[in-house]
Design an enzyme around this catalytic site. Structure first.
Site, PDB file in Angstrom:
ATOM      1  N   THR A  58       0.846  -1.204   0.000  1.00 30.80           N
ATOM      2  CA  THR A  58       0.000   0.000   0.000  1.00 30.80           C
ATOM      3  C   THR A  58       0.878   1.250   0.000  1.00 30.80           C
ATOM      4  O   THR A  58       0.470   2.292  -0.496  1.00 30.80           O
ATOM      5  CB  THR A  58      -0.980   0.016   1.194  1.00 30.80           C
ATOM      6  N   ASP A  59       2.081   1.130   0.502  1.00 26.97           N
ATOM      7  CA  ASP A  59       3.009   2.265   0.453  1.00 26.97           C
ATOM      8  C   ASP A  59       3.377   2.603  -1.003  1.00 26.97           C
ATOM      9  O   ASP A  59       3.474   3.772  -1.375  1.00 26.97           O
ATOM     10  CB  ASP A  59       4.268   1.961   1.266  1.00 26.97           C
ATOM     11  N   PHE A 160     -45.158  19.758   3.391  1.00 29.14           N
ATOM     12  CA  PHE A 160     -45.202  18.284   3.475  1.00 29.14           C
ATOM     13  C   PHE A 160     -46.544  17.912   4.090  1.00 29.14           C
ATOM     14  O   PHE A 160     -46.777  18.120   5.273  1.00 29.14           O
ATOM     15  CB  PHE A 160     -44.040  17.755   4.320  1.00 29.14           C
ATOM     16  N   VAL A 228     -39.029  16.163  -0.109  1.00 23.19           N
ATOM     17  CA  VAL A 228     -37.645  15.967  -0.559  1.00 23.19           C
ATOM     18  C   VAL A 228     -37.653  14.989  -1.737  1.00 23.19           C
ATOM     19  O   VAL A 228     -36.953  15.181  -2.741  1.00 23.19           O
ATOM     20  CB  VAL A 228     -36.775  15.428   0.596  1.00 23.19           C
ATOM     21  N   GLN A 229     -38.492  13.936  -1.625  1.00 20.70           N
ATOM     22  CA  GLN A 229     -38.545  12.917  -2.665  1.00 20.70           C
ATOM     23  C   GLN A 229     -38.848  13.535  -4.029  1.00 20.70           C
ATOM     24  O   GLN A 229     -38.168  13.252  -5.023  1.00 20.70           O
ATOM     25  CB  GLN A 229     -39.648  11.879  -2.339  1.00 20.70           C
ATOM     26  N   ASN A 255     -32.779  15.139   5.469  1.00 19.07           N
ATOM     27  CA  ASN A 255     -33.760  16.206   5.682  1.00 19.07           C
ATOM     28  C   ASN A 255     -33.437  16.807   7.049  1.00 19.07           C
ATOM     29  O   ASN A 255     -33.727  16.205   8.082  1.00 19.07           O
ATOM     30  CB  ASN A 255     -35.181  15.623   5.637  1.00 19.07           C
ATOM     31  N   HIS A 257     -34.007  18.898   9.909  1.00 20.58           N
ATOM     32  CA  HIS A 257     -35.235  19.506  10.405  1.00 20.58           C
ATOM     33  C   HIS A 257     -34.974  20.782  11.193  1.00 20.58           C
ATOM     34  O   HIS A 257     -34.017  20.867  11.969  1.00 20.58           O
ATOM     35  CB  HIS A 257     -35.987  18.510  11.300  1.00 20.58           C
TER      36      HIS A 257
HETATM   37  O1  LIG Z   1     -39.954  15.738   2.457  1.00 21.34           O
HETATM   38  C1  LIG Z   1     -40.212  14.930   3.375  1.00 21.34           C
HETATM   39  N1  LIG Z   1     -40.290  13.601   3.086  1.00 21.34           N
HETATM   40  C2  LIG Z   1     -40.557  12.670   4.041  1.00 21.34           C
HETATM   41  O2  LIG Z   1     -40.631  11.444   3.756  1.00 21.34           O
HETATM   42  C3  LIG Z   1     -40.770  13.134   5.367  1.00 21.34           C
HETATM   43  N2  LIG Z   1     -41.064  12.502   6.518  1.00 21.34           N
HETATM   44  C4  LIG Z   1     -41.126  13.459   7.491  1.00 21.34           C
HETATM   45  O3  LIG Z   1     -41.352  13.226   8.714  1.00 21.34           O
HETATM   46  N3  LIG Z   1     -40.911  14.689   6.965  1.00 21.34           N
HETATM   47  C5  LIG Z   1     -40.684  14.513   5.621  1.00 21.34           C
HETATM   48  N4  LIG Z   1     -40.403  15.389   4.626  1.00 21.34           N
END
Ligand SMILES: O=c1[nH]c(=O)c2[nH]c(=O)[nH]c2[nH]1
Length: 303
Positions: A58-59, A160, A228-229, A255, A257
């Protein structure tokens, strides 16, 4: 009877900095990278029989990372990673695959009195530009490029609601929330036959990175985000459209919070819903949302 099911080894966390000097203009360019290079091949006996004759130390792998950085341009990182990986296959017949991961750290040129400075830089965030290269004998080069650690936040334009409500649910629906994440976005290139093919038309890699970054920023900012999805899926669609040589695009997004704080206990202060101003950023737990989008549908892989 135990048997070696899989094995790879190499050097991780090799830090490399390359300075390129333009003698004519006096302008210098700095690239700082962290490299991991792992090899696979006919190396079983090093594990099972203490046979070090099959081991490229690895050296030596670390030394090669430096030498290839000297011999080749390190920009774009896709080209450097391909040359480095190819070297191990060309040099050692018993090595069948090299896995090279390159993380490029930001050094952004300073603007001094409104003019770009020729040799001074600053770190403008933890964002990195990355590549994972797999160079496999007889199978060409697979490259996955990515942006990681780009922290973004929007203070409105995100909701959401409509999610499953049952006896496990406490989260209220919201039509207006803070949305924040650390972008981890990757795009996988159609396979290249060899390092020369990667090198030819190398501008494609910077163009793809710039397009992906612009799409991510714009979509994050302007999308009325339902989740987000959904927002990440819209980004993937656009990246696939902008970069035809890419097969898949994907994200892994925390995500992060920001909770509203009910302050009504203090003199009846209003600080929730449309009156929310002071929030409590959470360090964890956080959501983690992933997807990969390909051009033609196939089955949804369970990640
Ligand atoms: O955009 C989000 N997707 C989630 O699946 C989710 N679940 C959650 O508690 N908040 C959010 N926000």
């Amino acid at each position: 009877m135990p048997a070696l099911a899989s094995a790879r080894y190499g050097k991780d966390n090799v830090r490399v900095c390359k300075v390129q000097r333009d003698e004519k203009t006096g302008v210098q360019t700095v690239t700082e990278m962290t490299v991991c290079c792992l090899l696979e091949g006919k190396i079983e006996t090093s594990y099972t029989e203490a046979d070090n004759s099959v081991v490229v130390a690895t050296d030596s792998i670390k030394n090669t990372i430096y030498i290839k950085a000297k011999e080749h341009p390190v920009n774009p990182p896709e080209v450097y990673a391909s040359h480095l990986g190819q070297h191990f296959l060309d040099t050692y017949p018993h090595i069948t695959a090299a896995h090279v991961d390159v993380v490029v750290h930001r050094w952004t040129r300073m603007a001094i009195d409104g003019a770009p400075h020729p040799h001074s830089f600053f770190r403008d965030g933890q964002e990195t530009r990355n590549v994972e290269a797999t160079v496999a004998r007889g199978a060409g080069i697979d490259l996955k490029s990515s942006i990681a650690g780009l922290s973004v936040l929007k203070s409105t334009g995100s909701g959401f609601h409509g999610f499953v409500r049952d006896e496990f649910t406490t989260l209220p629906e919201t039509w207006d929330r803070i949305l924040s994440t650390d972008i981890d976005c990757s795009w996988a290139w159609k396979r290249f036959p060899d390092a020369a093919a990667v090198q030819q038309g190398a501008e494609r890699f910077d163009k793809a990175w710039e397009s992906a970054r612009a799409i991510i920023m714009k979509t994050f900012a302007v999308d009325e985000s339902a989740s987000v999805q959904n927002t990440m899926y819209k980004m993937c669609e656009q990246i696939l459209e902008a970069v035809p040589e890419v097969d898949t695009a994907g994200f892994a997004l925390p995500n992060k919070h920001y909770f509203e704080i009910d302050l009504s206990w203090h003199k009846g202060i209003k600080n929730t819903g449309k009156d929310a101003e002071v929030y409590a950023p959470q360090s964890g737990p956080n959501g983690l949302i992933k997807c990969e989008v390909s051009r033609d549908v196939a089955t949804l892989a369970h990640m």
